[in-house]
Structure formats: structure tokens, C-alpha cells
Design a protein around this motif. Structure first.
Motif, PDB file in Angstrom:
ATOM      1  N   VAL A 136       8.265  -5.188  -6.900  1.00  0.00           N
ATOM      2  CA  VAL A 136       7.052  -4.574  -7.415  1.00  0.00           C
ATOM      3  C   VAL A 136       7.261  -3.085  -7.650  1.00  0.00           C
ATOM      4  O   VAL A 136       6.815  -2.518  -8.665  1.00  0.00           O
ATOM      5  N   ALA A 137       7.961  -2.445  -6.721  1.00  0.00           N
ATOM      6  CA  ALA A 137       8.214  -0.999  -6.838  1.00  0.00           C
ATOM      7  C   ALA A 137       9.120  -0.694  -8.014  1.00  0.00           C
ATOM      8  O   ALA A 137       9.118   0.421  -8.552  1.00  0.00           O
ATOM      9  N   GLY A 138       9.911  -1.686  -8.409  1.00  0.00           N
ATOM     10  CA  GLY A 138      10.771  -1.534  -9.584  1.00  0.00           C
ATOM     11  C   GLY A 138      11.972  -0.677  -9.338  1.00  0.00           C
ATOM     12  O   GLY A 138      12.581  -0.130 -10.261  1.00  0.00           O
ATOM     13  N   GLU A 146      -0.709   0.306 -11.482  1.00  0.00           N
ATOM     14  CA  GLU A 146      -1.208   1.285 -12.450  1.00  0.00           C
ATOM     15  C   GLU A 146      -0.306   1.346 -13.683  1.00  0.00           C
ATOM     16  O   GLU A 146       0.916   1.431 -13.576  1.00  0.00           O
ATOM     17  N   GLY A 147      -0.955   1.264 -14.845  1.00  0.00           N
ATOM     18  CA  GLY A 147      -0.227   1.389 -16.099  1.00  0.00           C
ATOM     19  C   GLY A 147       0.479   0.132 -16.559  1.00  0.00           C
ATOM     20  O   GLY A 147       1.163   0.145 -17.591  1.00  0.00           O
ATOM     21  N   LYS A 148       0.328  -0.960 -15.835  1.00  0.00           N
ATOM     22  CA  LYS A 148       0.997  -2.212 -16.203  1.00  0.00           C
ATOM     23  C   LYS A 148      -0.015  -3.346 -16.246  1.00  0.00           C
ATOM     24  O   LYS A 148      -0.852  -3.476 -15.347  1.00  0.00           O
ATOM     25  N   ALA A 149       0.069  -4.173 -17.271  1.00  0.00           N
ATOM     26  CA  ALA A 149      -0.793  -5.349 -17.353  1.00  0.00           C
ATOM     27  C   ALA A 149      -0.389  -6.338 -16.272  1.00  0.00           C
ATOM     28  O   ALA A 149       0.804  -6.585 -16.040  1.00  0.00           O
ATOM     29  N   SER A 153       0.810  -1.215   0.000  1.00  0.00           N
ATOM     30  CA  SER A 153       0.000   0.000   0.000  1.00  0.00           C
ATOM     31  C   SER A 153       0.847   1.269   0.000  1.00  0.00           C
ATOM     32  O   SER A 153       0.350   2.349  -0.352  1.00  0.00           O
ATOM     33  N   ALA A 154       2.121   1.151   0.374  1.00  0.00           N
ATOM     34  CA  ALA A 154       3.014   2.317   0.400  1.00  0.00           C
ATOM     35  C   ALA A 154       3.699   2.556  -0.940  1.00  0.00           C
ATOM     36  O   ALA A 154       4.398   3.563  -1.105  1.00  0.00           O
ATOM     37  N   ILE A 155       3.485   1.651  -1.916  1.00  0.00           N
ATOM     38  CA  ILE A 155       4.137   1.777  -3.219  1.00  0.00           C
ATOM     39  C   ILE A 155       3.245   2.596  -4.152  1.00  0.00           C
ATOM     40  O   ILE A 155       2.079   2.235  -4.384  1.00  0.00           O
ATOM     41  N   PRO A 156       3.737   3.688  -4.690  1.00  0.00           N
ATOM     42  CA  PRO A 156       2.932   4.495  -5.616  1.00  0.00           C
ATOM     43  C   PRO A 156       2.467   3.658  -6.811  1.00  0.00           C
ATOM     44  O   PRO A 156       3.249   2.910  -7.399  1.00  0.00           O
ATOM     45  N   GLY A 157       1.205   3.794  -7.148  1.00  0.00           N
ATOM     46  CA  GLY A 157       0.654   3.096  -8.301  1.00  0.00           C
ATOM     47  C   GLY A 157       0.119   1.711  -8.010  1.00  0.00           C
ATOM     48  O   GLY A 157      -0.509   1.098  -8.877  1.00  0.00           O
ATOM     49  N   VAL A 158       0.354   1.206  -6.814  1.00  0.00           N
ATOM     50  CA  VAL A 158      -0.159  -0.122  -6.447  1.00  0.00           C
ATOM     51  C   VAL A 158      -1.521   0.037  -5.776  1.00  0.00           C
ATOM     52  O   VAL A 158      -1.681   0.838  -4.858  1.00  0.00           O
ATOM     53  N   ARG A 159      -2.486  -0.751  -6.229  1.00  0.00           N
ATOM     54  CA  ARG A 159      -3.826  -0.710  -5.645  1.00  0.00           C
ATOM     55  C   ARG A 159      -4.188  -2.090  -5.123  1.00  0.00           C
ATOM     56  O   ARG A 159      -4.178  -3.072  -5.877  1.00  0.00           O
ATOM     57  N   LEU A 160      -4.447  -2.184  -3.822  1.00  0.00           N
ATOM     58  CA  LEU A 160      -4.888  -3.443  -3.227  1.00  0.00           C
ATOM     59  C   LEU A 160      -6.323  -3.727  -3.635  1.00  0.00           C
ATOM     60  O   LEU A 160      -7.166  -2.821  -3.652  1.00  0.00           O
ATOM     61  N   VAL A 192      -6.200 -10.078 -11.688  1.00  0.00           N
ATOM     62  CA  VAL A 192      -5.522  -9.593 -10.493  1.00  0.00           C
ATOM     63  C   VAL A 192      -4.129 -10.214 -10.417  1.00  0.00           C
ATOM     64  O   VAL A 192      -3.852 -11.257 -11.007  1.00  0.00           O
ATOM     65  N   ILE A 193      -3.249  -9.558  -9.691  1.00  0.00           N
ATOM     66  CA  ILE A 193      -1.977 -10.158  -9.312  1.00  0.00           C
ATOM     67  C   ILE A 193      -2.193 -10.746  -7.921  1.00  0.00           C
ATOM     68  O   ILE A 193      -2.613 -10.038  -7.002  1.00  0.00           O
ATOM     69  N   ARG A 194      -1.936 -12.040  -7.784  1.00  0.00           N
ATOM     70  CA  ARG A 194      -2.245 -12.713  -6.521  1.00  0.00           C
ATOM     71  C   ARG A 194      -0.981 -13.290  -5.883  1.00  0.00           C
ATOM     72  O   ARG A 194      -0.282 -14.096  -6.479  1.00  0.00           O
TER      73      ARG A 194
END
Length: 390
Positions: free
Chosen positions: A388-390, A329-332, A306-313, A367-369
Motif C-alpha cells: 500500500v505504501a508503494g 489520497e490521490g488514488k482511485a 495509519s502510519a502510512i502517509p496519505g492513507v485514511r482509515l 472504499v478499499i476493504r
């Protein structure tokens, strides 16, 4: 306390990969693999029928150890080859006439959905119980929908696509207090191995799960619990052979007693031994300790993601488990999973075709699980979030 060093030493895959695909297929302990290989090696030199006779105690161990986990009797347990196999054996034995009602939840998996859609084609009425605002199976609405025409209630205890733990025991309590004669079929596929399961507390007539997920057993294994008083409410089923029934006269047959009526005589015998060992391994660690650690690790993963920008739980429900779902966000999602796999992280990506009732209304294609288990570490969680944060 779980000895994490020991369980990781028992898990060969921990050396090569950070395995977060336990909701798909977990990593079995070496004890499970060794037991299966030993059984097959014995078959190799002695013959299949002969080993089945000499190793009957090893084969039958699955009934006693599963009964210990579920708080039931060994003769209430059937061994099958998958959760889908278990579900269909139970579902197909429920006599549904035109006009009979079936109540289902929003977390039904595709294999289960195919069953009640076919029942609808034969005239049954299938009604979907909505979730409440938190994403849980709505018990109040369920109670209002329940009437004498309801012959079957089919619920998935843990949502494979969002991790919600639905109030399965509440459903059983409502059915009991209402005096309903409906059969309660509970899919515990994603619950088994990460949560305590007590069939008396749950109040279900059938409960099923697979061996390959959080149970850490082999693929090609499944369990079906059947409550003894459910048999009198069942009809005939096409799933019957010489183990499940007796050809008593040239024109008649009778089902075998207990849950054996749901078994076939042919299956992977080594895999059956393996699931028994996996269940013993889980019980030796302690399911309450497992549930606590899985909850803690999954909570840590959700917090860090939840602290990573662009990640939505994308998780739902008041009570969550070891299944953590999200997107970037922005990634398949498929590309994120592939990139993480190349970096040494195993995840999975259930899509709308697997969970139409959950994902389609939320306009989610995939979803990514991450399925967290007790042998995962805090360090692996941190590294996954960094990736994930890259």
C-alpha cells in the motif's frame, strides 16, 4: 491457541495469494472442497435422488452443527442458497399493511434495502434509525422511535462498508423490555464465522448469513434461523414449494413445521454438505479463539495502515471486527485494489451503490476493504502495508 500452520496447510490458496477478501468470499479448507467433490462424484455414478437418500445424515449435519453455533435447536434452522435468499424468505413472510412501520439501520446492504423500499411503495412507513457519534446504531433513539405501529426491525449486525459491530443484543433487549410485537430480523452475514452468535442473547426472531464469507463455506449456501414463536405472527409468502409446504387438498396447503417452511427442495446438495463441514471446522477451532485472532490481526493492520502517509482509515463504530476499510489520497480505490491484486493481494471495494445509507452521507464513492481472517499472518499484514505504501 490456533495452530496457524495446520489451518494454512488445510487452505490451498495460502500458497499462491495473501487473501484479504474474506468479507467477500473466503478460502475454503480442503476438507470442505473434498466433501463437496466426494458427494458430487457419488451423484455421478449413483444418481441425485439415490445419493440424497443414502447420504441423508451428511446432508442433515448442517442443522445440528449450525444449531450448536447459534445456541438453538436444529429444527429452527433452514438451509438456503444465499444470505439474500434467507433475508427475502423471512422479510416476505412478515405481513405489512399500509401504515405499518419498519425501522432499519444505516448499514443495510442493497439487497435488503430493495425489500423495504418495495414495502414503502405498498404503504408501509420506513424510518431509518440514525447512528450515534461513533457510528453505531443509536439504541436511545431507537427506543424513542419504537411504538405499537412498528411491525419489523431490520438490522445489519456488522457493516460491510466500515466494519462497525452494531449493538444487536441491545436491540433485542429493548424490544423485549418494551413488550413490542415487532419482528426482529438480524442480518449476521459479516458476523458469522468471525464472531460468536447466540440467538438467545441477541433476542432476534430471524437471523441469517451466507456460507461464503467468514464461515469459509461454498458459494451458493445460506442459513436462516427462525425463532419458534415467530410463526404465529407471519403471513403467506411466495417462497413455497413441496418441501416448505404440503398440498393438503386440491384447494389448500399447509406450511411444514419448524424452519423447514423456509426451504426449497432443490439446491446444490454438495454445497449443503460443504457448509456443514465448514461449520464443523470452525467449531473445532473455536469461535472465541477465531474472534480474538481476527481482532488482533485487524488491529495490527489498522495500526500499520495509519502510519502510512496519505492513507485514511474509514472504519466506524466503538467495536470493530476483521473488516478494515481505507482509501489512499490521490488514488482511485479501484486502481489501488487492482494494483494490489497484481502484487498477490486479494482485497475488495464496496461502493456507494452497495451501501447508500452509509457511504453517500460520508461522500465516499468506494472504499478499499481488507477482510482479515484467522489464517492470515502477521507477515502478510506487514507485506500488504508495504505494498500500500508503494
Amino acid at each position: 491457541m490456533i495452530d496457524i500452520s495446520r489451518v494454512r496447510a488445510d487452505t490451498a490458496g495460502c500458497e499462491a495469494v495473501a487473501h484479504f477478501n474474506n468479507a467477500g468470499s473466503s478460502l475454503p479448507p480442503k476438507q470442505v472442497v473434498d466433501a463437496m467433490v466426494d458427494y458430487l462424484r457419488t451423484e455421478e455414478v449413483e444418481g441425485g435422488y439415490e445419493v440424497a437418500a443414502s447420504r441423508a445424515a451428511d446432508l442433515d449435519r448442517i442443522y445440528a452443527t449450525t444449531a450448536q453455533y447459534l445456541n438453538c435447536e436444529p429444527n429452527e434452522i433452514a438451509f438456503t442458497v444465499s444470505a439474500g435468499d434467507s433475508w427475502w424468505r423471512a422479510f416476505s413472510s412478515v405481513p405489512l399493511a399500509p401504515g405499518d412501520r419498519v425501522l432499519v439501520g444505516h448499514s443495510e446492504y442493497q439487497a435488503n434495502a430493495f425489500g423495504w423500499m418495495q414495502a414503502r411503495e405498498r404503504g408501509a412507513i420506513v424510518d431509518i434509525v440514525p447512528n450515534d457519534g461513533a457510528g453505531d446504531f443509536d439504541l436511545e433513539v431507537f427506543a424513542d422511535m419504537l411504538d405499537e405501529r412498528v411491525k419489523l426491525v431490520s438490522l445489519t449486525m456488522v457493516a460491510m462498508s466500515n466494519g462497525a459491530i452494531h449493538p444487536a443484543a441491545g436491540v433485542g433487549q429493548i424490544l423485549a423490555s418494551s413488550g413490542s410485537n415487532a419482528i426482529y430480523l438480524l442480518d449476521a452475514c459479516q458476523a458469522a464465522g468471525q464472531l460468536p452468535l447466540d440467538v438467545d442473547e441477541l433476542g432476534c426472531d430471524f437471523l441469517l448469513y451466507t456460507g461464503r464469507k467468514f464461515m469459509r463455506g461454498p458459494r451458493g449456501t445460506g442459513i436462516l434461523y427462525a425463532k419458534p414463536n415467530v410463526y404465529e405472527r407471519l403471513g403467506s409468502t411466495p417462497f413455497v414449494d413441496g418441501r416448505s409446504a404440503e398440498w393438503s387438498t386440491p384447494d389448500t396447503f399447509s406450511y411444514m413445521p419448524g424452519a423447514q417452511r423456509f426451504e426449497f427442495g432443490e439446491y446444490g446438495y454438495g454445497a449443503k454438505v460443504g457448509l456443514g463441514v465448514a461449520t464443523d471446522y470452525m467449531l473445532d477451532i473455536g469461535i472465541k479463539a477465531i474472534a480474538e485472532r481476527v481482532t488482533d490481526l485487524a488491529g495490527l493492520l489498522r495500526f500499520d495502515l495509519s502510519a502510512i502517509p496519505g492513507v485514511r482509515l474509514l472504519d466506524q463504530g466503538r467495536n470493530k471486527c476483521g473488516i478494515v476499510t481505507f482509501n489512499v489520497e490521490g488514488k482511485a480505490s479501484a486502481q489501488v485494489i487492482a494494483d494490489l491484486g497484481a502484487a498477490g493481494f486479494n482485497l475488495s471495494g464496496p461502493g456507494v451503490l452497495n451501501a447508500q445509507l452509509d457511504l453517500a452521507p460520508r461522500s465516499i464513492n468506494q472504499v478499499i476493504r481488507a477482510g482479515v481472517h484467522y489464517f492470515n499472518t502477521e507477515e502478510e499484514v506487514a507485506r500488504l502495508c508495504e505494498a500500500v505504501a508503494g
